[in-house]
Design an enzyme around this catalytic site. Structure first.
Site, PDB file in Angstrom:
ATOM      1  N   GLY A 114       0.867  -1.404  -0.109  1.00 55.82           N
ATOM      2  CA  GLY A 114       0.118  -0.389   0.029  1.00 55.82           C
ATOM      3  C   GLY A 114       0.634   1.328  -0.034  1.00 55.82           C
ATOM      4  N   CYS A 115       0.211   2.551  -0.546  1.00 61.50           N
ATOM      5  CA  CYS A 115       1.080   3.858  -0.601  1.00 61.50           C
ATOM      6  C   CYS A 115       1.506   4.072   1.271  1.00 61.50           C
ATOM      7  CB  CYS A 115       0.118   4.884  -1.209  1.00 61.50           C
ATOM      8  SG  CYS A 115      -1.394   4.515  -0.830  1.00 61.50           S
ATOM      9  N   TYR A 116       0.337   4.430   1.940  1.00 59.82           N
ATOM     10  CA  TYR A 116       1.219   4.628   3.196  1.00 59.82           C
ATOM     11  C   TYR A 116       1.948   3.279   4.013  1.00 59.82           C
ATOM     12  CZ  TYR A 116      -2.563   7.992   3.108  1.00 59.82           C
ATOM     13  OH  TYR A 116      -4.206   9.205   3.112  1.00 59.82           O
ATOM     14  N   THR A 118       4.179   2.002   2.678  1.00 56.93           N
ATOM     15  CA  THR A 118       5.655   1.565   2.446  1.00 56.93           C
ATOM     16  C   THR A 118       5.893   2.446   2.602  1.00 56.93           C
ATOM     17  OG1 THR A 118       4.394   1.355  -0.339  1.00 56.93           O
ATOM     18  CG2 THR A 118       6.704   2.562  -0.149  1.00 56.93           C
TER      19      THR A 118
END
Length: 311
Positions: A114-116, A118
């Site tokens: 996921g972006c967060y 990461t």
């Protein structure tokens, strides 16, 4: 060798950016479906089983359905950009800086981080592994992202006529889908308290972990944390650990930011070293989504690991 690639969900924000990054690359031949074919289950099944690589840019349930359509004997290797398989057995977590590029290169099933997570994991996981931070601390995460991460619906809300959104806080039920991923991949005893928000910029994100070092058992000094992160990522072309002591301690998200697959990490502390702020800055559509998928595809296909990335 030319590899065939099918992007299931190619009309979405992530899929479109992946396709753009692969356009013109001689190593890959795209398998494309028209609008009618994309809605036809038999056509999708055929494309999924024909391609050497399937990249899934779908909602979670649709991603699970797509994987179920793939016959074992087809040999199709999968990169899933959804949340569906990030902690699922048999799936490799697509974060080469944490799991190792060779692990991803040999995998048949890879799940995009996921972006967060990461940003969170890039900071916390190496420090917990090195025992510079405890596993049993109740970590908190404050983060803001550009609105592109919310897909077409949120993009329309922010860009629509008369939109007046300045700050959108969400996940207020404290059950965000990233929590399990963040806890497990960092090896933590407790899930973090996660406070995500969206701001009126198209792309980019800042992920921050505040630390009350003085109150923590077995926590290292902030300078030691920074040194460990610098050592851990010293050979990474994408991750930079900055020396906050010599740089302006103001982090900006620009509304017209260019695509980037970089991940910038900072460790800030007060003069007595009693508190610290661990901060990650990245592109939610780059290293947080499309760029991560392309990075994994490069490794799995035996291509230049940095091809198609914005560094």
């Amino acid at each position: 060798m030319v590899h065939t690639v099918f992007i299931d969900g190619a009309a979405g924000t992530t899929g479109l950016e992946i396709a753009d990054r692969l356009a013109g690359r001689e190593e890959f031949e795209m398998v494309r479906l028209n609008d009618a074919e994309r809605k036809d289950e038999d056509c999708r099944r055929s494309a999924l089983n024909y391609a050497d690589f399937a990249i899934l840019c779908l909602p979670d349930d649709a991603a699970r359905e797509a994987v179920a359509m793939i016959d074992k004997e087809s040999g199709t290797r999968v990169i899933d950009a959804s949340t569906a398989h990030r902690t699922a057995p048999g799936w490799i977590y697509g974060f080469p800086e944490l799991v190792g590029p060779n692990v991803i290169a040999g995998a048949d099933r890879v799940s995009n981080p996921g972006c967060y997570p990461t940003g969170f994991l890039a900071l916390i996981a190496p420090l917990v592994r090195a025992k510079l931070l405890p596993r049993d601390w109740p970590y908190t995460v404050n983060a803001v992202s550009g609105y592109s991460g919310g897909g077409k619906g949120l993009i329309e809300r922010f860009e629509g006529e008369g939109s007046n959104i300045a700050f959108r806080s969400y996940g207020l039920g404290l059950d965000h889908k990233h929590l399990d991923e963040m806890q497990r991949k960092a090896g933590l005893e407790y899930p973090p308290v996660f406070a995500p928000a969206v701001v009126p910029g198209f792309r980019g994100m800042v992920v921050e972990i505040p630390l009350a070092i003085r109150a923590m058992r077995n926590a290292a000094a902030a300078a030691d944390m920074r040194d460990e992160l610098a050592r851990y990522y010293e050979n990474s072309p994408l991750v930079t650990v900055h020396d906050a002591r010599s740089e302006v301690s103001e982090l900006l998200l620009l509304k017209d930011a260019a695509p980037s697959d970089r991940l910038d990490l900072y460790v800030f502390t007060d003069k007595d070293g009693d508190t610290a702020r661990l901060i990650a800055v990245l592109d939610n559509l780059g290293k947080g989504a499309s760029g991560a998928a392309v990075q994994s595809l490069n490794l799995m296909a035996g291509c230049d690991p940095q091809a198609g990335l914005h560094i």
